[in-house]
Design a protein around this motif. Structure first.
Motif, mmCIF file in Angstrom:
data_model
loop_
_atom_site.group_PDB
_atom_site.id
_atom_site.type_symbol
_atom_site.label_atom_id
_atom_site.label_comp_id
_atom_site.label_asym_id
_atom_site.label_seq_id
_atom_site.Cartn_x
_atom_site.Cartn_y
_atom_site.Cartn_z
ATOM 1 N N ARG A 24 42.161 -4.387 9.797
ATOM 2 C CA ARG A 24 42.664 -4.997 11.042
ATOM 3 C C ARG A 24 41.642 -5.957 11.622
ATOM 4 O O ARG A 24 42.001 -6.993 12.196
ATOM 5 C CB ARG A 24 43.024 -3.914 12.065
ATOM 6 N N ARG A 25 40.375 -5.626 11.477
ATOM 7 C CA ARG A 25 39.315 -6.498 11.982
ATOM 8 C C ARG A 25 39.304 -7.832 11.231
ATOM 9 O O ARG A 25 39.152 -8.896 11.832
ATOM 10 C CB ARG A 25 37.965 -5.793 11.851
ATOM 11 N N VAL A 26 39.465 -7.787 9.912
ATOM 12 C CA VAL A 26 39.550 -9.017 9.118
ATOM 13 C C VAL A 26 40.724 -9.863 9.605
ATOM 14 O O VAL A 26 40.605 -11.075 9.825
ATOM 15 C CB VAL A 26 39.692 -8.705 7.615
ATOM 16 N N GLU A 27 41.878 -9.229 9.783
ATOM 17 C CA GLU A 27 43.058 -9.952 10.242
ATOM 18 C C GLU A 27 42.836 -10.566 11.624
ATOM 19 O O GLU A 27 43.216 -11.718 11.871
ATOM 20 C CB GLU A 27 44.260 -9.014 10.292
ATOM 21 N N ALA A 28 42.216 -9.810 12.516
ATOM 22 C CA ALA A 28 41.983 -10.307 13.869
ATOM 23 C C ALA A 28 41.051 -11.517 13.862
ATOM 24 O O ALA A 28 41.290 -12.505 14.567
ATOM 25 C CB ALA A 28 41.408 -9.193 14.742
ATOM 26 N N ASP A 75 39.897 -12.749 1.541
ATOM 27 C CA ASP A 75 40.215 -13.583 2.708
ATOM 28 C C ASP A 75 39.109 -13.566 3.753
ATOM 29 O O ASP A 75 39.369 -13.707 4.944
ATOM 30 C CB ASP A 75 41.540 -13.130 3.334
ATOM 31 N N MET A 76 37.852 -13.410 3.313
ATOM 32 C CA MET A 76 36.743 -13.529 4.236
ATOM 33 C C MET A 76 36.705 -14.945 4.823
ATOM 34 O O MET A 76 36.860 -15.930 4.090
ATOM 35 C CB MET A 76 35.417 -13.232 3.532
ATOM 36 N N ASP A 77 36.493 -15.031 6.113
ATOM 37 C CA ASP A 77 36.397 -16.319 6.803
ATOM 38 C C ASP A 77 37.647 -17.168 6.567
ATOM 39 O O ASP A 77 37.584 -18.385 6.421
ATOM 40 C CB ASP A 77 35.140 -17.081 6.357
ATOM 41 N N ASN A 78 38.801 -16.491 6.542
ATOM 42 C CA ASN A 78 40.081 -17.185 6.407
ATOM 43 C C ASN A 78 40.119 -18.067 5.159
ATOM 44 O O ASN A 78 40.693 -19.171 5.169
ATOM 45 C CB ASN A 78 40.358 -18.033 7.647
ATOM 46 N N ALA A 79 39.559 -17.581 4.062
ATOM 47 C CA ALA A 79 39.443 -18.394 2.854
ATOM 48 C C ALA A 79 40.797 -18.796 2.289
ATOM 49 O O ALA A 79 40.929 -19.860 1.670
ATOM 50 C CB ALA A 79 38.640 -17.628 1.795
ATOM 51 N N LEU A 80 41.824 -17.958 2.493
ATOM 52 C CA LEU A 80 43.135 -18.239 1.914
ATOM 53 C C LEU A 80 44.020 -19.080 2.834
ATOM 54 O O LEU A 80 45.228 -19.208 2.583
ATOM 55 C CB LEU A 80 43.843 -16.928 1.554
ATOM 56 N N THR A 203 27.503 -18.445 1.167
ATOM 57 C CA THR A 203 27.373 -17.324 2.088
ATOM 58 C C THR A 203 28.612 -17.289 2.969
ATOM 59 O O THR A 203 29.548 -18.073 2.765
ATOM 60 C CB THR A 203 26.088 -17.446 2.925
ATOM 61 N N VAL A 204 28.656 -16.383 3.932
ATOM 62 C CA VAL A 204 29.754 -16.305 4.890
ATOM 63 C C VAL A 204 29.161 -16.209 6.287
ATOM 64 O O VAL A 204 27.983 -15.833 6.442
ATOM 65 C CB VAL A 204 30.664 -15.087 4.614
ATOM 66 N N PRO A 205 29.917 -16.534 7.323
ATOM 67 C CA PRO A 205 29.398 -16.410 8.700
ATOM 68 C C PRO A 205 28.940 -14.979 8.986
ATOM 69 O O PRO A 205 29.445 -14.020 8.389
ATOM 70 C CB PRO A 205 30.604 -16.801 9.560
ATOM 71 N N PRO A 206 27.994 -14.816 9.912
ATOM 72 C CA PRO A 206 27.412 -13.491 10.174
ATOM 73 C C PRO A 206 28.424 -12.398 10.481
ATOM 74 O O PRO A 206 28.246 -11.255 10.038
ATOM 75 C CB PRO A 206 26.496 -13.753 11.374
ATOM 76 N N VAL A 207 29.491 -12.712 11.209
ATOM 77 C CA VAL A 207 30.448 -11.659 11.562
ATOM 78 C C VAL A 207 31.158 -11.131 10.312
ATOM 79 O O VAL A 207 31.420 -9.928 10.202
ATOM 80 C CB VAL A 207 31.465 -12.179 12.612
ATOM 81 N N TYR A 208 31.418 -11.996 9.335
ATOM 82 C CA TYR A 208 32.027 -11.547 8.079
ATOM 83 C C TYR A 208 30.990 -10.861 7.196
ATOM 84 O O TYR A 208 31.309 -9.893 6.485
ATOM 85 C CB TYR A 208 32.661 -12.723 7.344
ATOM 86 N N ARG A 209 29.778 -11.333 7.228
ATOM 87 C CA ARG A 209 28.694 -10.676 6.488
ATOM 88 C C ARG A 209 28.529 -9.238 6.987
ATOM 89 O O ARG A 209 28.359 -8.309 6.187
ATOM 90 C CB ARG A 209 27.407 -11.475 6.680
ATOM 91 N N HIS A 210 28.619 -9.047 8.300
ATOM 92 C CA HIS A 210 28.522 -7.700 8.859
ATOM 93 C C HIS A 210 29.680 -6.824 8.379
ATOM 94 O O HIS A 210 29.484 -5.640 8.047
ATOM 95 C CB HIS A 210 28.516 -7.764 10.383
#
Length: 307
Positions: A24-28, A75-80, A203-210
């Motif tokens: 849910r956090r990824v989706e949000a 779909d990290m960082d809205n990749a899709l 890399t990915v933004p820090p919030v996705y890295r976390h």
């Protein structure tokens, strides 16, 4: 079909809560909600994340993630985002892996993964589709192409297992074993920076890295994996492939070095149609937006490929 072995979480109810919250956090963060689908297979229930089911005439693609991850790593960082308006796509949580799918493990030494993936396509009502797989997901795509070649338009493989063995280099083994033997934030960070990403380029933004770190650390500490680790297909199996195969590889992949993957694929896969090596990109190539753009290009009817 009897499951090979069964992976479990130490505290299943807690794990389900953690994983549901994580997804849910990824989706949000992405601002995009997936439809939850449960597909019944010979290996138990499989969780699938569906996008745009209402686009019944749109082209379809099914994504398979790597080992020790789950579907929404794609779909990290809205990749899709490039697919959200014109494609109907599905992202699969692999059975036996630390995900919301059941823990029954297909046997990597047989064609269990191919049969399981075919059952997933059946459950989704897909007669024929394009598939994309990262690492273990690439091996799953290859097994599917062997089991049900008429069901796959093309298979696009990202740093795939299944073509060459897992690298036995000291550096690769050290950084992969480090967080497995001593799971801590520090050891996991070393693994991510050395094997998965290639900072500051890939890399990915820090919030996705976390998010990635919290997921992997939870899985390392709480998931008891009982399945097989990826192994390459035999030369005979690779030569039997009749589906169009495309490779997207990271220059800095420690786990499956790209030069060897290309060498073996060119030698043994008769339907290899293209390969791209992305500079300064690690094993976690599915988190690279450049790699997703290459995927988008490969989905076009005609593709100009640079070898």
């Amino acid at each position: 079909m009897k499951p090979h072995r069964v992976s479990t979480f130490k505290r299943p109810t807690e794990a389900t809560s953690f994983l549901e919250s994580w997804n849910r956090r990824v989706e949000a963060l992405n601002g995009f909600l997936y439809e939850r689908i449960t597909v019944r297979t010979s290996f138990g229930n499989t969780r699938v994340w569906a996008a745009n089911k209402h686009l019944t005439s749109a082209p379809t693609i099914v994504f398979f993630p790597g080992a020790r991850t789950c579907g929404l790593f794609w779909d990290m960082d809205n990749a899709l985002l490039p697919f959200q308006e014109t494609y109907r796509y599905y992202i699969v949580d692999v059975n036996g892996q630390p995900s919301l799918s059941d823990g029954q493990c297909p046997n990597v030494k047989t064609n269990d993964y191919g049969w399981w993936a075919t059952e997933v396509l059946n459950g989704l009502g897909l007669e024929k589709t394009t598939v994309a797989g990262a690492s273990l997901g690439g091996l799953i795509c290859l097994k599917l192409c062997l089991e049900s070649p008429r069901r796959v338009n093309k298979a696009i493989l990202f740093n795939p297992a299944g073509i060459q063995p897992f690298s036995s280099s000291v550096r690769n083994l050290y950084y992969n074993l480090l967080p497995m033997v001593w799971p801590s934030q520090e050891n996991l960070a070393a693994f991510l920076d050395t094997a998965i990403f290639c900072p500051p380029y890939h890399t990915v933004p820090p919030v996705y890295r976390h998010l990635i770190s919290s997921y992997l650390l939870y899985a390392l500490k709480n998931h008891k994996f009982q399945g097989d680790y990826p192994a390459p297909l035999s030369t005979q199996e690779l030569r039997r492939l009749s589906t169009d195969i495309y490779l997207v590889l990271g220059e800095k992949d420690l786990l499956f070095p790209p030069q060897e993957t290309i060498r073996l694929a060119e030698k043994h896969i008769p339907t290899l149609r293209g390969s791209r090596v992305l500079a300064n990109t690690g094993h976690g190539i599915e988190t690279s937006k450049e790699a997703i753009q290459v995927l988008y290009e490969y989905l076009r009817p005609k593709v100009t490929v640079r070898h």
